[in-house]
Design a protein around this motif. Structure first.
Motif, PDB file in Angstrom:
ATOM      1  N   UNK A 117     -43.400  26.294   7.139  1.00 32.83           N
ATOM      2  CA  UNK A 117     -44.112  24.937   6.589  1.00 32.83           C
ATOM      3  C   UNK A 117     -45.406  25.024   7.490  1.00 32.83           C
ATOM      4  N   UNK A 118     -46.429  25.420   6.988  1.00 35.29           N
ATOM      5  CA  UNK A 118     -47.684  25.521   7.599  1.00 35.29           C
ATOM      6  C   UNK A 118     -48.883  24.236   7.080  1.00 35.29           C
ATOM      7  N   UNK A 119     -48.354  23.173   7.048  1.00 34.14           N
ATOM      8  CA  UNK A 119     -49.091  22.203   6.498  1.00 34.14           C
ATOM      9  C   UNK A 119     -49.260  21.165   7.816  1.00 34.14           C
ATOM     10  N   UNK A 120     -50.213  20.349   7.686  1.00 35.09           N
ATOM     11  CA  UNK A 120     -50.632  19.657   8.980  1.00 35.09           C
ATOM     12  C   UNK A 120     -50.384  18.426   9.109  1.00 35.09           C
ATOM     13  N   UNK A 121     -50.156  17.987  10.323  1.00 32.73           N
ATOM     14  CA  UNK A 121     -49.903  16.734  10.713  1.00 32.73           C
ATOM     15  C   UNK A 121     -50.617  16.090  11.987  1.00 32.73           C
ATOM     16  N   UNK A 122     -51.274  15.209  12.098  1.00 28.18           N
ATOM     17  CA  UNK A 122     -51.858  14.536  13.368  1.00 28.18           C
ATOM     18  C   UNK A 122     -51.670  12.942  13.270  1.00 28.18           C
ATOM     19  N   UNK A 123     -51.480  12.557  14.413  1.00 32.71           N
ATOM     20  CA  UNK A 123     -51.271  11.181  14.596  1.00 32.71           C
ATOM     21  C   UNK A 123     -52.115  10.792  15.800  1.00 32.71           C
ATOM     22  N   UNK A 124     -52.921   9.707  15.875  1.00 31.67           N
ATOM     23  CA  UNK A 124     -53.974   9.377  16.577  1.00 31.67           C
ATOM     24  C   UNK A 124     -54.386   7.986  16.654  1.00 31.67           C
ATOM     25  N   UNK A 125     -54.735   7.207  17.780  1.00 27.21           N
ATOM     26  CA  UNK A 125     -55.290   5.939  17.794  1.00 27.21           C
ATOM     27  C   UNK A 125     -56.498   5.745  17.516  1.00 27.21           C
ATOM     28  N   UNK A 126     -56.931   4.968  16.582  1.00 25.79           N
ATOM     29  CA  UNK A 126     -58.199   4.537  16.180  1.00 25.79           C
ATOM     30  C   UNK A 126     -58.852   3.412  16.591  1.00 25.79           C
ATOM     31  N   UNK A 127     -60.225   2.981  16.606  1.00 31.66           N
ATOM     32  CA  UNK A 127     -60.818   1.992  17.022  1.00 31.66           C
ATOM     33  C   UNK A 127     -61.474   1.186  16.094  1.00 31.66           C
ATOM     34  N   UNK A 128     -61.225  -0.025  15.767  1.00 31.18           N
ATOM     35  CA  UNK A 128     -61.940  -0.785  14.752  1.00 31.18           C
ATOM     36  C   UNK A 128     -63.260  -0.769  14.492  1.00 31.18           C
ATOM     37  N   UNK A 129     -63.968  -0.443  13.515  1.00 28.73           N
ATOM     38  CA  UNK A 129     -65.384  -0.250  13.046  1.00 28.73           C
ATOM     39  C   UNK A 129     -66.117   0.919  13.676  1.00 28.73           C
ATOM     40  N   UNK A 130     -65.209   1.945  14.064  1.00 27.21           N
ATOM     41  CA  UNK A 130     -65.475   3.082  14.465  1.00 27.21           C
ATOM     42  C   UNK A 130     -65.486   4.027  13.310  1.00 27.21           C
ATOM     43  N   UNK A 131     -66.656   5.087  13.133  1.00 26.62           N
ATOM     44  CA  UNK A 131     -66.378   6.108  11.821  1.00 26.62           C
ATOM     45  C   UNK A 131     -65.905   7.218  12.416  1.00 26.62           C
ATOM     46  N   UNK A 132     -64.978   7.562  11.671  1.00 33.00           N
ATOM     47  CA  UNK A 132     -64.246   8.823  11.937  1.00 33.00           C
ATOM     48  C   UNK A 132     -64.487  10.083  10.646  1.00 33.00           C
ATOM     49  N   UNK A 133     -65.090  11.100  11.142  1.00 30.47           N
ATOM     50  CA  UNK A 133     -65.187  12.099  10.085  1.00 30.47           C
ATOM     51  C   UNK A 133     -64.271  13.264   9.891  1.00 30.47           C
ATOM     52  N   UNK A 134     -63.649  13.589   8.643  1.00 33.24           N
ATOM     53  CA  UNK A 134     -62.479  14.417   8.639  1.00 33.24           C
ATOM     54  C   UNK A 134     -62.786  15.457   7.836  1.00 33.24           C
ATOM     55  N   UNK A 135     -62.538  16.659   8.166  1.00 36.12           N
ATOM     56  CA  UNK A 135     -63.026  17.931   7.618  1.00 36.12           C
ATOM     57  C   UNK A 135     -61.965  18.708   7.312  1.00 36.12           C
ATOM     58  N   UNK A 136     -61.336  19.040   5.998  1.00 43.48           N
ATOM     59  CA  UNK A 136     -60.495  20.279   5.545  1.00 43.48           C
ATOM     60  C   UNK A 136     -61.213  21.468   5.450  1.00 43.48           C
ATOM     61  N   UNK A 137     -60.766  22.262   6.045  1.00 43.21           N
ATOM     62  CA  UNK A 137     -61.546  23.850   5.930  1.00 43.21           C
ATOM     63  C   UNK A 137     -60.489  24.587   5.107  1.00 43.21           C
ATOM     64  N   UNK A 138     -61.181  26.061   4.788  1.00 44.43           N
ATOM     65  CA  UNK A 138     -60.739  26.868   4.047  1.00 44.43           C
ATOM     66  C   UNK A 138     -60.018  28.029   4.914  1.00 44.43           C
ATOM     67  N   UNK A 139     -59.681  27.795   6.014  1.00 50.08           N
ATOM     68  CA  UNK A 139     -59.431  28.798   7.043  1.00 50.08           C
ATOM     69  C   UNK A 139     -58.124  29.527   6.448  1.00 50.08           C
ATOM     70  N   UNK A 140     -57.442  29.052   5.727  1.00 47.10           N
ATOM     71  CA  UNK A 140     -56.058  29.571   5.170  1.00 47.10           C
ATOM     72  C   UNK A 140     -55.826  29.325   3.687  1.00 47.10           C
TER      73      UNK A 140
END
Length: 682
Positions: A117-140
């Motif tokens: 199973x080569x799917x992806x999982x990440x858990x992390x803490x985020x801060x209110x009103x902070x913008x996070x950019x998420x990028x899925x790439x085509x490596x695989x």
């Protein structure tokens, strides 16, 4: 632009949108839910790389999303969900900052549950009103898939976990940025970046900033594509580098103008690299795990030159992992049997039932030979692993080990307790390692929260915090394993990931760390055992060059002591057999310890230097009976703190400005020979 359909079923809150596919114009994620990505063909390259696999394709493409939480949450992003049946091979990166100046925050490649199973999982803490950019790439893969974003209340985890803040250093731009080590022996960790014709060193300043300098080299025959190690093998006061590549080993040896390349012709599919004094002659040797043949090592002839040996091949070579087909990945040197010399554990990763697959422990016999005690110690098993984390996890005075799985094909993580008699017991059940579903090629042991118990970082972007009772609990960091050191000199361990520093926000716990300067032993004191005693009882550390699999982390030896405010005693046991003892040193400092500094008053036997008058009030003469000149002198107080350094001019130094008391004088001649003496100022 292409369409990206966002699907949330009505009971969950359904959203649909047309997404932009660039970093500058990402699809805005308005909350938790399921999101269908209809293929990856956006033009942006997802850099820097935040997931564990640091490679990108030449035609890399990405799909971008932005997420701004309204409250502090523990967030999970996952493609390991039933909507993806069969599971997709995905990779994603989470950033803070702005396009063109992004900092890694989290990411994942292959943490899906299951061997294939080569799917992806990440858990992390985020801060209110902070913008996070998420990028899925085509490596695989470029195909379509669904991902889920889950918001949960910020997890409250036992173990006093620490948090980290990101600091971007844009000038960290070498091809390989995988080394944090004190290069100039000032006690503060620096950052080393390597390119094919350049070494860039970011030197840490006292104000928390960095100044960098470039050192041009000849084109490296082998790059550190698999690992890097550091150590001062030519004893000139500057650490040298060892590059482990897929075709061989290259050394970059320091000289007056920078670094000179030293390479060897024999083919080595090099994995983990280490500096270690194999024959305990006081000179650093080097070791390399060979993936497809018996292991190799390089013996220092005492002048800073190496001779090449391969186990079971070179006449007279010692046996250190001789299986013909190799399978050697993660080497680490530790004193597991408390006899004062360094033993070798090799993490093995190789399928099938051959001997190349089984992990190995080699006991140093103290006479220049080693014995394979894998079976007798109960550490010979077929767990597929690239690295192991060694530390005294229960603070009972001997080294235990977490053998970290890189795959669950042949078993899961193992937590092995040292019984003190040369054997180990499996205490994985109920420890937290039995339920840890994250695999990784990297497993490293450090006390990240300074509570006095050594923690472990491995896969899943999390630290396994040691509760001190044989159990560990996981807490998300939002980033993976990287080079470790104290990058703002505050006594808490940080990480360096590319050009992003993950600075430990710390807590109220206290600490002490040690910068070792060997005299009769090797210059770095690699292989020394440090013991500290206090209200906690006893803690131990071994000075090492090269742990985990790829990265080179600090050579300074770090301890947390929790809420304790005093340290009763420090004992440093050097590879030479010399023992230095310090009583009641202050916590929250770095101690520079010179080998032999607590020996009896009078000149030691390490060299023919003479120092007079002693006691002295002002001028001190330092002479060598040989033809070479004494060129520099350093003075340390009896707590190991450096209080004076100067060039030696006309064989004299002035100590008039020093307070009356007893000091340790470290003198160096023009050939790099060191000598220590007790000096009394009146």
């Amino acid at each position: 632009m292409k369409k990206i359909t966002l699907i949330l079923f009505l009971l969950s809150g359904v959203f649909s949108a047309i997404a932009q596919t660039t970093c500058a114009e990402p699809t805005v994620l308005s909350g938790p839910g399921l999101y269908l990505v209809d293929g990856i063909n956006g033009a942006d390259v997802a850099e820097p790389i935040c997931a564990e696999n640091g490679l990108i394709e030449n035609n890399a493409k990405s799909e971008w999303f932005s997420y701004t939480p309204s409250e502090n949450y523990t967030v999970t992003i996952t493609t390991d969900i039933d909507e993806n049946t069969p599971r997709r091979d995905t990779r994603f990166h989470v950033y803070t900052g702005n396009c063109g100046n992004l900092s890694c925050f989290a990411g994942d490649d292959d943490s899906g549950v299951g061997d294939t199973n080569y799917s992806s999982i990440a858990t992390f803490n985020v801060t209110a009103n902070t913008t996070y950019l998420i990028a899925f790439d085509n490596r695989w893969s470029t195909g379509n898939f669904t991902f889920q974003l889950i918001e949960a209340p910020v997890e409250v985890v036992p173990g006093n976990p620490v948090t980290f803040s990101n600091m971007n250093v844009s000038s960290i731009s070498s091809q390989y940025n995988i080394c944090v080590v004190d290069m100039n022996a000032d006690g503060m960790d620096d950052i080393v970046g390597v390119s094919s014709t350049n070494i860039r060193i970011h030197t840490q300043n006292e104000n928390g900033t960095f100044s960098f300098a470039d050192y041009v080299t000849t084109t490296a025959e082998n790059m550190p594509s698999w690992s890097l190690a550091a150590g001062d093998y030519n004893r000139d006061g500057v650490n040298d580098l060892m590059y482990g590549g897929g075709s061989g080993v290259t050394f970059m040896k320091s000289n007056e103008s920078g670094f000179e390349q030293v390479s060897f012709e024999p083919y080595v599919f090099c994995q983990r690299t280490n500096f270690i004094d194999l024959n305990n002659d006081g000179h650093l040797d080097a070791f390399s795990c060979h993936d497809v043949q018996p292991n190799v090592y390089f013996l220092n002839d005492g002048t800073g030159e190496f001779d090449f040996y391969q186990s079971n091949v070179t006449p007279g070579a010692i046996s250190l992992g001789i299986f013909p087909s190799g399978g050697n990945y993660g080497s680490i040197w530790i004193d597991y049997d408390n006899d004062g010399d360094q033993d070798l554990f090799i993490a093995k990763c190789r399928g099938g039932s051959s001997g190349a697959k089984f992990n190995e422990l080699h006991r140093n016999n103290g006479d220049g030979t080693f014995s394979d005690v894998s079976v007798d110690s109960n550490l010979r098993d077929p767990l597929q692993t690239w690295s192991s984390a060694w530390a005294d996890f229960d603070n009972d005075g001997d080294m235990d080990v977490v053998v970290g799985a890189s795959s669950f094909a042949d078993g899961s993580h193992k937590f092995m307790e040292n019984n003190g008699d040369g054997t180990f017991s499996d205490i994985t059940a109920g420890s937290g390692w039995d339920t840890n579903t994250s695999t990784s090629i990297e497993h490293i042991a450090h006390d990240f929260n300074n509570d006095g118990f050594v923690d472990v970082m491995g896969g899943g972007s999390k630290i396994m915090y040691n509760l001190g009772d044989g159990t560990f609990v996981a807490s998300s960091t939002g980033f993976g394993v990287a080079a470790v050191g104290d990058l703002n000199n505050d006594g808490f361990l940080d990480f360096q990931t590319g050009n992003t520093l993950r600075l430990n926000n710390g807590n109220s716990n206290n600490w002490i760390k040690f910068n070792l300067q060997g005299v009769e032993s090797n210059r770095n004191g690699i292989g020394a055992r440090i013991e500290i005693y206090g209200a906690w009882g006893k803690q131990i550390r071994d000075a090492r060059s090269g742990d985990g699999f790829e990265y080179m982390s600090s050579l300074n030896v770090h301890f947390g002591i929790g809420e304790a405010t005093t340290i009763d005693q420090v004992i440093v046991r050097w590879p030479s057999g010399i023992v230095d003892t310090f009583n009641n040193p202050d916590p929250n400092q770095i101690m520079s310890v010179v080998e032999g500094s607590t020996l009896s008053v009078g000149d030691n036997a390490f060299s023919s230097f003479s120092v007079y008058p002693n006691p002295a009030t002002d001028l001190v003469t330092i002479k060598s009976s040989s033809l070479v000149q004494v060129v520099s002198a350093e003075l340390y107080d009896m707590n190991g703190k450096r209080v004076y350094e100067s060039a030696v001019v006309n064989e004299t130094i002035s100590i008039q400005s020093l307070a009356d008391g007893t000091y340790i004088l470290l003198a160096k001649d023009s050939e790099g020979t060191l000598s220590t003496h007790k000096l009394i100022k009146q």
